[in-house]
Motif scaffolding. Sequence first.
Motif, PDB file in Angstrom:
ATOM      1  N   PHE A   3       0.905  -2.179   9.007  1.00 49.18           N
ATOM      2  CA  PHE A   3      -0.241  -2.959   8.557  1.00 49.18           C
ATOM      3  C   PHE A   3       0.218  -4.085   7.650  1.00 49.18           C
ATOM      4  O   PHE A   3       1.160  -3.919   6.862  1.00 49.18           O
ATOM      5  CB  PHE A   3      -1.228  -2.080   7.790  1.00 49.18           C
ATOM      6  CG  PHE A   3      -1.885  -1.027   8.631  1.00 49.18           C
ATOM      7  CD1 PHE A   3      -3.088  -1.279   9.278  1.00 49.18           C
ATOM      8  CD2 PHE A   3      -1.306   0.223   8.781  1.00 49.18           C
ATOM      9  CE1 PHE A   3      -3.688  -0.312  10.065  1.00 49.18           C
ATOM     10  CE2 PHE A   3      -1.900   1.206   9.561  1.00 49.18           C
ATOM     11  CZ  PHE A   3      -3.099   0.931  10.203  1.00 49.18           C
ATOM     12  N   SER A   4      -0.452  -5.217   7.755  1.00 45.61           N
ATOM     13  CA  SER A   4      -0.173  -6.335   6.849  1.00 45.61           C
ATOM     14  C   SER A   4      -1.460  -7.131   6.648  1.00 45.61           C
ATOM     15  O   SER A   4      -2.445  -6.941   7.362  1.00 45.61           O
ATOM     16  CB  SER A   4       0.941  -7.237   7.404  1.00 45.61           C
ATOM     17  OG  SER A   4       0.558  -7.785   8.659  1.00 45.61           O
ATOM     18  N   ILE A   5      -1.432  -8.033   5.670  1.00 41.31           N
ATOM     19  CA  ILE A   5      -2.582  -8.881   5.351  1.00 41.31           C
ATOM     20  C   ILE A   5      -2.192 -10.328   5.598  1.00 41.31           C
ATOM     21  O   ILE A   5      -1.081 -10.753   5.280  1.00 41.31           O
ATOM     22  CB  ILE A   5      -2.992  -8.716   3.878  1.00 41.31           C
ATOM     23  CG1 ILE A   5      -3.338  -7.264   3.603  1.00 41.31           C
ATOM     24  CG2 ILE A   5      -4.176  -9.604   3.539  1.00 41.31           C
ATOM     25  CD1 ILE A   5      -4.514  -6.749   4.380  1.00 41.31           C
ATOM     26  N   ALA A 165      -6.345 -11.009  -1.588  1.00 41.11           N
ATOM     27  CA  ALA A 165      -5.477 -10.122  -2.367  1.00 41.11           C
ATOM     28  C   ALA A 165      -6.118  -8.756  -2.583  1.00 41.11           C
ATOM     29  O   ALA A 165      -5.428  -7.717  -2.571  1.00 41.11           O
ATOM     30  CB  ALA A 165      -5.149 -10.767  -3.709  1.00 41.11           C
ATOM     31  N   ALA A 166      -7.446  -8.720  -2.792  1.00 39.71           N
ATOM     32  CA  ALA A 166      -8.119  -7.438  -2.990  1.00 39.71           C
ATOM     33  C   ALA A 166      -8.039  -6.583  -1.734  1.00 39.71           C
ATOM     34  O   ALA A 166      -7.841  -5.358  -1.799  1.00 39.71           O
ATOM     35  CB  ALA A 166      -9.577  -7.675  -3.382  1.00 39.71           C
ATOM     36  N   VAL A 167      -8.170  -7.211  -0.587  1.00 43.52           N
ATOM     37  CA  VAL A 167      -8.055  -6.491   0.678  1.00 43.52           C
ATOM     38  C   VAL A 167      -6.618  -6.022   0.881  1.00 43.52           C
ATOM     39  O   VAL A 167      -6.371  -4.924   1.380  1.00 43.52           O
ATOM     40  CB  VAL A 167      -8.533  -7.381   1.843  1.00 43.52           C
ATOM     41  CG1 VAL A 167      -8.183  -6.761   3.193  1.00 43.52           C
ATOM     42  CG2 VAL A 167     -10.034  -7.610   1.747  1.00 43.52           C
ATOM     43  N   LYS A 168      -5.660  -6.836   0.484  1.00 39.34           N
ATOM     44  CA  LYS A 168      -4.249  -6.445   0.599  1.00 39.34           C
ATOM     45  C   LYS A 168      -3.973  -5.168  -0.184  1.00 39.34           C
ATOM     46  O   LYS A 168      -3.311  -4.246   0.308  1.00 39.34           O
ATOM     47  CB  LYS A 168      -3.352  -7.580   0.098  1.00 39.34           C
ATOM     48  CG  LYS A 168      -1.863  -7.269   0.206  1.00 39.34           C
ATOM     49  CD  LYS A 168      -1.029  -8.473  -0.242  1.00 39.34           C
ATOM     50  CE  LYS A 168       0.459  -8.175  -0.094  1.00 39.34           C
ATOM     51  NZ  LYS A 168       1.299  -9.331  -0.491  1.00 39.34           N
ATOM     52  N   GLN A 169      -4.476  -5.110  -1.417  1.00 40.63           N
ATOM     53  CA  GLN A 169      -4.284  -3.904  -2.222  1.00 40.63           C
ATOM     54  C   GLN A 169      -4.976  -2.709  -1.585  1.00 40.63           C
ATOM     55  O   GLN A 169      -4.434  -1.598  -1.550  1.00 40.63           O
ATOM     56  CB  GLN A 169      -4.830  -4.118  -3.635  1.00 40.63           C
ATOM     57  CG  GLN A 169      -4.625  -2.907  -4.553  1.00 40.63           C
ATOM     58  CD  GLN A 169      -5.244  -3.114  -5.918  1.00 40.63           C
ATOM     59  OE1 GLN A 169      -6.289  -3.744  -6.049  1.00 40.63           O
ATOM     60  NE2 GLN A 169      -4.605  -2.578  -6.951  1.00 40.63           N
ATOM     61  N   ALA A 170      -6.181  -2.924  -1.049  1.00 38.99           N
ATOM     62  CA  ALA A 170      -6.923  -1.841  -0.417  1.00 38.99           C
ATOM     63  C   ALA A 170      -6.182  -1.286   0.791  1.00 38.99           C
ATOM     64  O   ALA A 170      -6.167  -0.070   1.027  1.00 38.99           O
ATOM     65  CB  ALA A 170      -8.308  -2.332  -0.009  1.00 38.99           C
ATOM     66  N   ALA A 172      -2.905  -1.327   1.291  1.00 34.85           N
ATOM     67  CA  ALA A 172      -1.754  -0.558   0.790  1.00 34.85           C
ATOM     68  C   ALA A 172      -2.201   0.816   0.304  1.00 34.85           C
ATOM     69  O   ALA A 172      -1.536   1.832   0.561  1.00 34.85           O
ATOM     70  CB  ALA A 172      -1.061  -1.329  -0.331  1.00 34.85           C
ATOM     71  N   GLN A 173      -3.333   0.877  -0.392  1.00 32.88           N
ATOM     72  CA  GLN A 173      -3.852   2.153  -0.864  1.00 32.88           C
ATOM     73  C   GLN A 173      -4.260   3.038   0.307  1.00 32.88           C
ATOM     74  O   GLN A 173      -4.019   4.258   0.287  1.00 32.88           O
ATOM     75  CB  GLN A 173      -5.048   1.914  -1.790  1.00 32.88           C
ATOM     76  CG  GLN A 173      -4.685   1.282  -3.117  1.00 32.88           C
ATOM     77  CD  GLN A 173      -5.912   0.854  -3.899  1.00 32.88           C
ATOM     78  OE1 GLN A 173      -7.011   0.749  -3.364  1.00 32.88           O
ATOM     79  NE2 GLN A 173      -5.736   0.606  -5.189  1.00 32.88           N
ATOM     80  N   ALA A 300       0.082  10.694  -1.926  1.00 34.15           N
ATOM     81  CA  ALA A 300      -0.691   9.447  -1.948  1.00 34.15           C
ATOM     82  C   ALA A 300      -0.565   8.735  -3.291  1.00 34.15           C
ATOM     83  O   ALA A 300      -0.273   7.533  -3.346  1.00 34.15           O
ATOM     84  CB  ALA A 300      -2.153   9.734  -1.631  1.00 34.15           C
ATOM     85  N   ILE A 301      -0.782   9.440  -4.394  1.00 37.15           N
ATOM     86  CA  ILE A 301      -0.785   8.774  -5.700  1.00 37.15           C
ATOM     87  C   ILE A 301       0.616   8.344  -6.113  1.00 37.15           C
ATOM     88  O   ILE A 301       0.786   7.353  -6.828  1.00 37.15           O
ATOM     89  CB  ILE A 301      -1.434   9.640  -6.798  1.00 37.15           C
ATOM     90  CG1 ILE A 301      -0.626  10.914  -7.071  1.00 37.15           C
ATOM     91  CG2 ILE A 301      -2.878   9.954  -6.439  1.00 37.15           C
ATOM     92  CD1 ILE A 301      -1.120  11.704  -8.274  1.00 37.15           C
ATOM     93  N   ALA A 302       1.632   9.070  -5.640  1.00 36.91           N
ATOM     94  CA  ALA A 302       3.003   8.670  -5.954  1.00 36.91           C
ATOM     95  C   ALA A 302       3.357   7.373  -5.242  1.00 36.91           C
ATOM     96  O   ALA A 302       3.977   6.470  -5.824  1.00 36.91           O
ATOM     97  CB  ALA A 302       3.972   9.778  -5.573  1.00 36.91           C
ATOM     98  N   GLU A 303       2.946   7.252  -3.970  1.00 38.51           N
ATOM     99  CA  GLU A 303       3.207   6.011  -3.237  1.00 38.51           C
ATOM    100  C   GLU A 303       2.449   4.839  -3.857  1.00 38.51           C
ATOM    101  O   GLU A 303       2.941   3.711  -3.898  1.00 38.51           O
ATOM    102  CB  GLU A 303       2.811   6.170  -1.772  1.00 38.51           C
ATOM    103  CG  GLU A 303       3.135   4.945  -0.928  1.00 38.51           C
ATOM    104  CD  GLU A 303       2.891   5.153   0.553  1.00 38.51           C
ATOM    105  OE1 GLU A 303       2.720   4.149   1.272  1.00 38.51           O
ATOM    106  OE2 GLU A 303       2.876   6.311   1.007  1.00 38.51           O
ATOM    107  N   MET A 304       1.257   5.106  -4.365  1.00 39.44           N
ATOM    108  CA  MET A 304       0.474   4.057  -5.031  1.00 39.44           C
ATOM    109  C   MET A 304       1.034   3.687  -6.400  1.00 39.44           C
ATOM    110  O   MET A 304       0.705   2.630  -6.933  1.00 39.44           O
ATOM    111  CB  MET A 304      -0.973   4.525  -5.224  1.00 39.44           C
ATOM    112  CG  MET A 304      -1.776   4.704  -3.970  1.00 39.44           C
ATOM    113  SD  MET A 304      -3.432   5.317  -4.384  1.00 39.44           S
ATOM    114  CE  MET A 304      -4.056   5.737  -2.765  1.00 39.44           C
ATOM    115  N   GLY A 305       1.843   4.566  -6.986  1.00 36.90           N
ATOM    116  CA  GLY A 305       2.305   4.346  -8.362  1.00 36.90           C
ATOM    117  C   GLY A 305       1.162   4.441  -9.351  1.00 36.90           C
ATOM    118  O   GLY A 305       1.084   3.668 -10.315  1.00 36.90           O
TER     119      GLY A 305
END
Length: 502
Positions: A3-5, A165-170, A172-173, A300-305
């Motif tokens: 996936f990419s933005i 950018a907000a969609v990009k973060q979403a 990744a999450q 999940a939370i570890a990958e998100m940092g």
Amino acid sequence: MDFSIKPLDTRTGLAGAKTGCAVVGVFENKKLSDEARALDAGGAITAVLKSGDISGKAGTTLLLRNLDGVGAERVLLVGFGPDEPVSDKNFNAGVQAMAKALSTLGGGDAILALPLERLKERDPAWGARAAVLALRDNAYRFDALKSKKEAPNGGVKRVIVAGDAAVKQAVAQAVALANGMDLTRDLGNLPGNVCTPTYLAETAKRLAKEFGLGVEVLDRKQIEALKMGSFLSVTRGTDEPPKFIVLKHMGGKAKEAPVVLVGKGITFDTGGISLKPGAAMDEMKYDMCGAGSVLGTFRAIAEMGLKLNVIGVIPTCENMPSGRATKPGDIVTSMSGQTIEILNTDAEGRLILCDALTYTERFKPAAVVDIATLTGACITALGHHNTGLFTRHDEAHDALADELLAAGKQTGDTAWRMPIEDSYQEQLKSNFADMANIGGPPAGSITAACFLERYTRAYTWAHLDIAGTAWKSGAAKGATGRPVPLLTAFLMNRAQGGNGRR
């Protein structure tokens, strides 16, 4: 699936994008989304809507090829229902249908240009997450133990989401969440002769190594030294060694009180001496889905940092019958010092959780949530749609319940709050010990929660009974990955200092 933005070129827009497939939305009453209108210079999309080839009803799709003036080789039209703010239900129906359609295409990549600005009470980031999760869910397969793997269907392997950018973060999450859910599903789907307590412990160690987490695994002697007599009573009948796993993601401030997740890890549950019926007993490999959901959430939370202190506590063992096994009528002493008359050895999850909940006191937690496939009674009460949520009724616990319920609504991984009242505690009375481990058939899921509540009075606590939501039976048999979305959203909201809808 990658996936990419990518923001669309301001000069050529969506029509100029070179891709195997462009995905756009349409609505009922023959109406186009803004993104679909951008591809309709030649009128082809308007024509198919007028002809009735696609109704626009949520979950309908139609594939078009070689549209004039469009750089994409294909255009996938996806119906999202009435032309009004799109509801959660209709959007999810649309992206699930999209995922199925993309999985059969020959093109290697696709651009998603979905109506993210038209969601009802949701922001575009929520829509992007839902789309990614739908694609990953459709792509999930569990054939690790088959001698002949399922042949891949082809389909899109690279997905670009049009957004900012907000969609990009979403996105990744969402990828991190999907990775966590896949781990939870894999662990649940593995058979009991593979996914043993030792296997869960090794999985925790691998996560710790990959993501820099803290981990400690206690063996039988260490469990005995802690005087976890209730936990040990469950494992007496098996040859598989028990494990007590502690996993730490310390992403918050150094002295900040952690949130603790406690997961039931019965890797196979025969019922012990109170033996279960043989029909569908194979599904008791899923009795570790509470533990699996804790491990998946940490993935999940570890990958998100995630910037939050979170500790996972997993008591794990098998529940088997043998000459050494605990018998109905036996009395054991829990780590807390409270004694328990075991009237039914098939009510074993609460026996391992109560010692884990007592152990958790040492962390001085901000909140504790235990997750367990605890009672068939919860399925009778709530079916397979909602997880059962139990906690005390006071200001602090009401606030925790509201956070968990909000996280469930945010993700579609919903829960329903059930009562805990002193009147139900009466059913746990024993003539010979401080309490019995069952309270009889009436309100079985509530009395199970009341049993656990007796071990949690040092902190703010909630219990999630996932017996009805952790796996599916029948032709669709398999682990669902729930409640990883709920737990992850709950922790993300805590890290951000809120619990609002997004």
